[in-house]
Design an enzyme around this catalytic site. Sequence first.
Site, PDB file in Angstrom:
ATOM      1  N   GLY A   1       0.777  -1.244   0.000  1.00  0.00           N
ATOM      2  CA  GLY A   1       0.000   0.000   0.000  1.00  0.00           C
ATOM      3  C   GLY A   1       0.803   1.285   0.000  1.00  0.00           C
ATOM      4  O   GLY A   1       0.283   2.325   0.393  1.00  0.00           O
ATOM      5  N   SER A   2       2.055   1.227  -0.490  1.00  0.00           N
ATOM      6  CA  SER A   2       2.817   2.497  -0.529  1.00  0.00           C
ATOM      7  C   SER A   2       2.176   3.465  -1.524  1.00  0.00           C
ATOM      8  O   SER A   2       2.139   4.677  -1.274  1.00  0.00           O
ATOM      9  CB  SER A   2       4.290   2.250  -0.859  1.00  0.00           C
ATOM     10  OG  SER A   2       4.447   1.786  -2.171  1.00  0.00           O
ATOM     11  N   ASN A   3       1.665   2.957  -2.635  1.00  0.00           N
ATOM     12  CA  ASN A   3       0.974   3.849  -3.583  1.00  0.00           C
ATOM     13  C   ASN A   3      -0.295   4.411  -2.974  1.00  0.00           C
ATOM     14  O   ASN A   3      -0.577   5.602  -3.094  1.00  0.00           O
ATOM     15  CB  ASN A   3       0.636   3.094  -4.876  1.00  0.00           C
ATOM     16  CG  ASN A   3       1.808   3.047  -5.820  1.00  0.00           C
ATOM     17  OD1 ASN A   3       2.116   4.029  -6.482  1.00  0.00           O
ATOM     18  ND2 ASN A   3       2.489   1.908  -5.854  1.00  0.00           N
TER      19      ASN A   3
ATOM     20  N   HIS B   1       0.458  -0.102 -13.613  1.00  0.00           N
ATOM     21  CA  HIS B   1       1.183  -1.344 -13.880  1.00  0.00           C
ATOM     22  C   HIS B   1       2.679  -1.037 -13.882  1.00  0.00           C
ATOM     23  O   HIS B   1       3.108  -0.051 -14.495  1.00  0.00           O
ATOM     24  CB  HIS B   1       0.750  -1.946 -15.220  1.00  0.00           C
ATOM     25  CG  HIS B   1       1.346  -3.296 -15.436  1.00  0.00           C
ATOM     26  ND1 HIS B   1       0.866  -4.426 -14.818  1.00  0.00           N
ATOM     27  CD2 HIS B   1       2.418  -3.685 -16.166  1.00  0.00           C
ATOM     28  CE1 HIS B   1       1.613  -5.461 -15.160  1.00  0.00           C
ATOM     29  NE2 HIS B   1       2.564  -5.042 -15.976  1.00  0.00           N
TER      30      HIS B   1
ATOM     31  N   LYS C   1     -12.952 -13.006  -2.465  1.00  0.00           N
ATOM     32  CA  LYS C   1     -13.085 -13.108  -3.923  1.00  0.00           C
ATOM     33  C   LYS C   1     -14.557 -13.280  -4.334  1.00  0.00           C
ATOM     34  O   LYS C   1     -15.021 -12.689  -5.318  1.00  0.00           O
ATOM     35  CB  LYS C   1     -12.262 -14.312  -4.400  1.00  0.00           C
ATOM     36  CG  LYS C   1     -11.745 -14.157  -5.794  1.00  0.00           C
ATOM     37  CD  LYS C   1     -10.764 -15.249  -6.104  1.00  0.00           C
ATOM     38  CE  LYS C   1     -10.343 -15.193  -7.548  1.00  0.00           C
ATOM     39  NZ  LYS C   1      -9.335 -16.183  -7.866  1.00  0.00           N
TER      40      LYS C   1
ATOM     41  N   ASN D   1      -5.708   1.781 -13.371  1.00  0.00           N
ATOM     42  CA  ASN D   1      -4.735   0.896 -12.720  1.00  0.00           C
ATOM     43  C   ASN D   1      -3.326   1.403 -13.003  1.00  0.00           C
ATOM     44  O   ASN D   1      -3.069   2.007 -14.034  1.00  0.00           O
ATOM     45  CB  ASN D   1      -4.895  -0.516 -13.315  1.00  0.00           C
ATOM     46  CG  ASN D   1      -3.894  -1.510 -12.769  1.00  0.00           C
ATOM     47  OD1 ASN D   1      -3.722  -1.632 -11.552  1.00  0.00           O
ATOM     48  ND2 ASN D   1      -3.212  -2.226 -13.661  1.00  0.00           N
TER      49      ASN D   1
HETATM   50  C1  GAR Z   1       3.186  -1.456  -7.455  1.00  0.00           C
HETATM   51  O1  GAR Z   1       4.486  -1.430  -7.992  1.00  0.00           O
HETATM   52  C2  GAR Z   1       2.182  -1.617  -8.578  1.00  0.00           C
HETATM   53  O2  GAR Z   1       2.579  -1.054  -9.775  1.00  0.00           O
HETATM   54  C3  GAR Z   1       2.128  -3.114  -8.692  1.00  0.00           C
HETATM   55  O3  GAR Z   1       2.183  -3.597  -7.381  1.00  0.00           O
HETATM   56  C4  GAR Z   1       2.981  -2.694  -6.599  1.00  0.00           C
HETATM   57  C5  GAR Z   1       2.225  -2.399  -5.331  1.00  0.00           C
HETATM   58  O4  GAR Z   1       3.030  -1.709  -4.409  1.00  0.00           O
HETATM   59  N1  GAR Z   1       0.929  -3.534  -9.376  1.00  0.00           N
HETATM   60  C6  GAR Z   1       0.873  -4.587 -10.170  1.00  0.00           C
HETATM   61  O5  GAR Z   1       1.813  -5.330 -10.351  1.00  0.00           O
HETATM   62  C7  GAR Z   1      -0.484  -4.825 -10.810  1.00  0.00           C
HETATM   63  N2  GAR Z   1      -0.352  -5.691 -11.948  1.00  0.00           N
HETATM   64  P1  GAR Z   1       2.373  -0.991  -3.156  1.00  0.00           P
HETATM   65  O6  GAR Z   1       1.407  -1.987  -2.525  1.00  0.00           O
HETATM   66  O7  GAR Z   1       3.507  -0.660  -2.248  1.00  0.00           O
HETATM   67  O8  GAR Z   1       1.654   0.233  -3.657  1.00  0.00           O
END
Ligand code: GAR
Length: 191
Positions: free
Chosen positions: A12-14, A103, A58, A101
């Site tokens: 969840g950093s994003n 990616h 799910k 999303n």
């Molecule tokens: C992120 O790098 C995102 O781009 C990727 O998961 C990571 C989550 O990091 N998403 C995917 O791979 C989706 N196909 P986070 O939980 O620290 O935000």
Amino acid sequence: MKKIVLFASGNGSNAENIILHFKNIEQTKVIAVFSNNPEAKVLDRAKSQLVATFTFNKLELLEGQVLEKLQQLQPDLIVLAGFLLKFPETIINAFPNKVINVHPALLPKYGGKGMYGMHVHQAVLSNKEKETGITIHFVNEHYDEGEFIFQKAVSIESCTTAEEIAAKIHELEMCYFPQVIEDLLVKTKEN
Ligand code: GAR
């Protein structure tokens, strides 16, 4: 006020970075974080920022409980930020052009089922790519195939491990993802 709902499955950093970004913007707020993983760190991050959380399994995602909850909240944008399940068509159809999303690669390369997180960076490293990057795109019924909104590339010629690549991607996501969301919300306001 514009309302954002985030979906995340893990760290969840994003999600946290997006929450913090919109704390400084009056007309837009992250109103909830949805997660399929009750153990996910993103839930603690959301709670510590006083953002509501909603967890589901799910079956609840596929059978309509998640859609029902979203219909109650009426978000202007649904943002998948590290959400690892396939997003159901029913929700995409209920919120047309409102699901996006991020990616961690330059799509259409390194997308599709099984291509997430470190799997992507490992594949990029194995193929000796000189650059990788991030893609922010609308979500459609196929994994990683919706219309692109934004891409940013970065050189990885100096990287020798997947972790180093992940760190470069993380930097790009922290830097660009919240602003792309903000710009998109301004655009949809104009239309
Ligand atoms: C992120 O790098 C995102 O781009 C990727 O998961 C990571 C989550 O990091 N998403 C995917 O791979 C989706 N196909 P986070 O939980 O620290 O935000």
